[in-house]
Design an enzyme around this catalytic site. Structure first.
Site, mmCIF file in Angstrom:
data_model
loop_
_atom_site.group_PDB
_atom_site.id
_atom_site.type_symbol
_atom_site.label_atom_id
_atom_site.label_comp_id
_atom_site.label_asym_id
_atom_site.label_seq_id
_atom_site.Cartn_x
_atom_site.Cartn_y
_atom_site.Cartn_z
ATOM 1 N N THR A 25 0.832 -1.204 0.000
ATOM 2 C CA THR A 25 0.000 0.000 0.000
ATOM 3 C C THR A 25 0.867 1.255 0.000
ATOM 4 O OG1 THR A 25 -0.130 0.266 2.414
ATOM 5 C CG2 THR A 25 -1.780 -1.167 1.379
ATOM 6 N N LYS A 54 1.252 -4.538 5.133
ATOM 7 C CA LYS A 54 1.955 -5.485 5.999
ATOM 8 C C LYS A 54 2.947 -6.330 5.201
ATOM 9 C CE LYS A 54 0.360 -7.115 9.708
ATOM 10 N NZ LYS A 54 0.976 -6.093 10.579
ATOM 11 N N THR A 234 3.211 -12.389 21.027
ATOM 12 C CA THR A 234 3.914 -11.144 21.327
ATOM 13 C C THR A 234 3.027 -10.253 22.185
ATOM 14 O OG1 THR A 234 3.180 -10.073 19.284
ATOM 15 C CG2 THR A 234 5.235 -11.314 19.198
ATOM 16 N N GLY A 239 7.188 -8.253 26.269
ATOM 17 C CA GLY A 239 7.989 -9.258 25.588
ATOM 18 C C GLY A 239 7.127 -10.270 24.843
ATOM 19 N N ASP A 260 5.693 5.915 17.907
ATOM 20 C CA ASP A 260 4.649 5.483 16.971
ATOM 21 C C ASP A 260 4.755 3.971 16.833
ATOM 22 O OD1 ASP A 260 2.888 5.028 14.883
ATOM 23 O OD2 ASP A 260 4.071 6.084 13.376
ATOM 24 N N THR A 262 3.155 2.058 14.742
ATOM 25 C CA THR A 262 2.909 1.570 13.385
ATOM 26 C C THR A 262 4.103 0.764 12.879
ATOM 27 O OG1 THR A 262 1.618 3.569 12.918
ATOM 28 C CG2 THR A 262 2.277 2.237 11.040
ATOM 29 N N ALA A 263 3.840 -0.423 12.367
ATOM 30 C CA ALA A 263 4.836 -1.304 11.723
ATOM 31 C C ALA A 263 5.794 -1.983 12.691
ATOM 32 C CB ALA A 263 5.628 -0.577 10.640
ATOM 33 N N ALA A 264 5.579 -1.840 14.002
ATOM 34 C CA ALA A 264 6.453 -2.554 14.940
ATOM 35 C C ALA A 264 6.335 -4.060 14.743
ATOM 36 C CB ALA A 264 6.101 -2.176 16.372
ATOM 37 N N GLY A 265 5.103 -4.542 14.567
ATOM 38 C CA GLY A 265 4.901 -5.963 14.320
ATOM 39 C C GLY A 265 5.525 -6.418 13.013
ATOM 40 N N ASP A 266 5.522 -5.546 12.018
ATOM 41 C CA ASP A 266 6.122 -5.888 10.731
ATOM 42 C C ASP A 266 7.643 -5.959 10.831
ATOM 43 O OD1 ASP A 266 3.586 -5.936 9.610
ATOM 44 O OD2 ASP A 266 3.667 -3.828 9.025
ATOM 45 N N GLY A 301 6.067 6.750 11.391
ATOM 46 C CA GLY A 301 5.834 6.165 10.088
ATOM 47 C C GLY A 301 5.964 4.657 10.082
ATOM 48 N N SER A 305 10.323 3.642 9.679
ATOM 49 C CA SER A 305 10.725 3.264 11.036
ATOM 50 C C SER A 305 11.405 1.902 11.091
ATOM 51 C CB SER A 305 9.497 3.242 11.961
ATOM 52 O OG SER A 305 8.657 2.128 11.678
#
Length: 331
Positions: A25, A54, A234, A239, A260, A262-266, A301, A305
């Site tokens: 996206t 993702k 997670t 942790g 932010d 956003t995208a930490a999981g990615d 972002g 990030s």
């Protein structure tokens, strides 16, 4: 292939690639002190327009981690096409199997408040054009050089399932990030080597209210009982917990200042896949993934990030205590 997650060293050394099948996206993100109430117009502080999705984010993370990352997905023939394609290329991601289709590129509208929390509306658009034939072509060409297949739930589920079947049949390690979570058929679980839900996703998928370590372990056992090789639940600042047939292990968080989420999981998923593809132990792969996720929340972002391997190395070196606890409970 049940031994793939724990025994990657036995695979051919030439099979070190990460194949990501998923969404792409353009991310339109606004930042404000708080989110507006329904019907309210509220002034924000900043705005970004960058590559997202993702699938693409995880491919970028894998590429920045140093993996031979390959992306399978679709983009539109609109003004966002070059933005997203160049964003992938710049991270070292191979985009031979990213198809340009006569539609608009997928869009994610993200709102981030001062605490770093976000909400997201994702409109698939070109992502809906991905099909089984495109996935099959990618596996035919890239399967022999790939060790890990990473996928999510932002594309039509029948395509996620098709990719998982193809990867399982090819003997790849199958990593599923079950986001955005929705009810899934039982037939998927024996084909998955490692599933990585957060608390919300684990709650939705298992019916267990995941709000503690004990409930995370119970949710992990739900997945393993249904045939998953291992479940890594997670829990953000708490942790993660890994559950497999041999027992339970805890993986401590790295404390950082959240800007932010956003995208930490990615970041986590991409670095995890890259480490497994490189032949690292599962515990070490989780440790690197945790550091990548921690770094991602310190910047604004999505794709901007996502950290590099050098940044993850530096963060891990700065930690006085190991981020992974080796103690393990019996199953």
């Amino acid at each position: 292939m049940r031994g793939a997650v724990t025994d990657v060293q036995d695979l051919d050394a030439e099979r070190a690639g990460v194949l990501v099948v998923g969404s792409i996206t353009a991310d339109v993100t606004t930042f404000s002190s708080r989110l507006p109430r329904p019907g309210e117009t509220f002034l924000g502080d900043a705005f970004t327009l960058v590559l997202g999705g993702k699938g693409a984010n995880q491919a970028v993370a894998a590429g920045r981690a140093g993996a031979d990352a390959q992306m399978v997905g679709c983009v539109g023939d609109d003004l966002f096409r070059d933005l997203v394609r160049e964003g992938l290329r710049d991270a070292g991601v191979d985009i031979r199997h990213v198809r340009v289709v006569p539609d608009q590129t997928g869009i994610a509208h993200i709102r981030v408040d001062a605490s770093g929390e976000n909400d997201i509306v994702m409109v698939p658009l070109a992502n809906a054009h991905l099909d089984e034939a495109q996935i099959d072509r990618a596996f035919a060409e890239l399967g022999p050089s790939t060790r890990v297949m990473l996928t999510q739930l932002e594309i039509p589920f029948q395509l996620t399932m098709h990719a998982i079947r193809r990867a399982h049949e090819a003997g790849l390690t199958v990593v599923l990030d079950p986001a955005p979570a929705h009810e899934l058929p039982d037939e998927i679980w024996p084909l998955v080597d490692l599933v990585t839900p957060n608390e919300t996703e684990a709650t939705l998928l298992t019916g267990t209210d995941v709000d503690s370590r004990e409930s995370a372990v119970a949710a992990g056992r739900w997945f393993v009982d249904r045939g998953v090789g291992a479940a890594l639940i997670t829990m953000a600042g708490a942790g993660s917990v890994l559950v497999d047939a041999d027992g339970v292990s805890d993986h401590a968080p790295i404390r950082v200042e959240v800007v932010d989420t956003t995208a930490a999981g990615d970041a986590f998923a991409g670095f995890l896949a890259a480490a497994l593809a490189a032949g690292l132990s599962r515990d070490e792969a989780i440790r690197r993934a945790g550091a990548a996720g921690a770094l991602a929340v310190t910047k604004r972002g999505a794709s901007p990030s996502l950290p590099t391997a050098a940044e993850v190395d530096a963060l891990l070196a700065s930690q006085l205590e190991p981020a992974t606890e080796s103690a393990r409970e019996d199953a």
